[in-house]
Design an enzyme around this catalytic site. Structure first.
Site, PDB file in Angstrom:
ATOM      1  N   CYS A   1       0.834  -1.076  -0.123  1.00 35.38           N
ATOM      2  CA  CYS A   1       0.124  -0.047  -0.078  1.00 35.38           C
ATOM      3  C   CYS A   1       0.774   1.160  -0.300  1.00 35.38           C
ATOM      4  CB  CYS A   1      -0.987   0.159   1.295  1.00 35.38           C
ATOM      5  SG  CYS A   1      -1.718  -1.580   1.489  1.00 35.38           S
TER       6      CYS A   1
HETATM    7  O1  KQY Z   1      -4.251   0.133   2.687  1.00 38.54           O
HETATM    8  C1  KQY Z   1      -4.144   1.094   1.935  1.00 38.54           C
HETATM    9  N1  KQY Z   1      -4.200   0.997   0.649  1.00 38.54           N
HETATM   10  C2  KQY Z   1      -4.674   2.391   2.395  1.00 38.54           C
HETATM   11  C3  KQY Z   1      -5.243   2.495   3.760  1.00 38.54           C
HETATM   12  C4  KQY Z   1      -5.443   3.702   4.024  1.00 38.54           C
HETATM   13  C5  KQY Z   1      -5.675   3.863   5.730  1.00 38.54           C
HETATM   14  C6  KQY Z   1      -5.840   5.224   6.211  1.00 38.54           C
HETATM   15  N2  KQY Z   1      -6.015   5.358   7.610  1.00 38.54           N
END
Ligand code: KQY
Length: 371
Positions: free
Chosen positions: A358
């Site tokens: 992520c």
């Molecule tokens: O895991 C992701 N791709 C983004 C997560 C965003 C979390 C914000 N608290």
């Protein structure tokens, strides 16, 4: 370079390559916001720096940093293969806010700049405002001199998709069919957008992602390709685990699926760590801001070893100081015998709502970078 192209990648002969295709570099963003990252984001910054250094063993890394954090980040990321560039954002999830790079058969590299709405806008999204995040893809493409396709109004995050580079895409209904992304579009219209912008032909829809995933079930925390015809799926054998029905439902779809080349899929199961929870102290050290995510030790974290990044010659995977770390490493090593598996602590990234995949975005090597 400022104006977006008016055609589509597919019409121009471009497609999204698999993550295992050679990279020019990996992009990251520097975490800063204290209403997402506990203790003023200092533990997260240390964790991101460790991820950046692990990747830099294999390929160059560029890290976007706010003006306020430029000096601090530059010092903490001081490494011959890490470049720090001033690039404002609302948070640090470049998988979702950065461009999805596409290539053609001549080796040209362009990027898709999806509309971003913080994982759901005003219907369950994670923060407001998000316009700096929505500008991240455009800024990265400008820095790299890559032409840009903008899907104005069509919302998608990079973590919601995985491709095999041979015409097959994995995603989840929970995210891409969620009314908080593209409520006016049904499955067929969304599939058409994916085909046009990523050059794919077959879309495999898993019903859901992992339990409690803040992104509404991004596939990159749940299931990914290892190579064409082979996938890794987050897995539990415990019927009492809330992930159990999710894993079973995904398995059923994957067992029946055919990819774009007509292959059935080999499915590897990767155990889910934990159950993992934030501590009382970690939750108490997150700033409280109107509209921000609840942080409570009772909430199970969506920890997953699937949230790893493939780099040139390596796999950068999260470890959780968990009994299943060793098994996960062994499975990854068996799935990627030609790559070195490097595990780095993923807990601090998980506390912010995601993990290594992520917070990274690979940029394919291509043979030239303009046009
Ligand atoms: O895991 C992701 N791709 C983004 C997560 C965003 C979390 C914000 N608290």
């Amino acid at each position: 370079m400022m104006t977006a192209l008016t055609s589509t990648p597919r019409a121009d002969g471009f497609y999204m390559p698999a993550e295992w295709a050679p990279h020019k570099q990996t992009w990251m963003l520097w975490p800063e916001r204290p209403d997402n990252w506990h203790s003023g984001a200092k533990p997260a910054q240390a964790a991101f720096a460790e991820v950046a250094r692990a990747i830099a063993r294999f390929e160059p890394v560029s890290v976007g940093v706010s003006a306020a954090q430029y000096e601090n980040a530059s010092a903490r990321l001081d490494h011959p293969h890490i470049r720090v560039v001033e690039l404002s954002s609302d948070d640090a999830w470049v998988r979702d806010t950065g461009p999805t790079f596409v290539v053609n058969h001549d080796g040209a590299v362009r990027g898709v700049d999806w509309t971003f709405n913080a994982w759901g806008g005003f219907d369950g999204g994670l923060y407001w405002p998000w316009q700096r995040d929505d500008q991240v893809a455009r800024k990265i493409l400008a820095l790299e001199g890559c032409a840009r396709y903008r899907t104005e109004g069509f919302v998608l995050e990079g973590g919601a998709i995985h491709v095999d580079g041979e015409g097959t895409l994995l995603t989840t209904e929970e995210c891409l069919l969620n009314r908080n992304r593209n409520p006016a579009l049904g499955r067929e219209a969304i599939e058409a957008m994916l085909r046009e912008h990523l050059g794919v032909d077959v879309i495999i829809w898993l019903p859901q992602g992992l339990h409690n995933d803040e992104t509404d079930g991004h596939v990159d925390n749940f299931c990914c390709f290892v190579r064409p015809g082979e996938v890794l799926l987050a897995w539990t054998d415990d019927p009492a685990d809330p992930n159990y029905p999710r894993c079973q439902a995904a398995l059923k779809v994957l067992e029946q699926a055919r990819d774009a080349r007509g292959r059935t899929l080999t499915i590897h199961r990767l155990p889910i760590p934990g159950p993992l929870h934030a501590s009382t102290a970690e939750c108490a050290a997150v700033d409280i801001v109107a509209g921000s995510q609840p942080r409570d030790p009772s909430i199970r974290l969506a920890g997953s070893y699937v949230n790893f990044l493939i780099v040139n010659g390596g796999i950068i995977a999260p470890a959780f100081d968990d009994a299943k770390d060793a098994e996960a490493r062994a499975i990854l090593a068996a799935c990627f015998p030609e790559r070195e598996v490097v595990m780095v602590p993923g807990r601090e990234i998980l506390l912010g709502g995601g993990n290594i995949h992520c917070i990274t975005q690979q940029q394919p090597a291509g043979r030239r970078h303009h046009g």
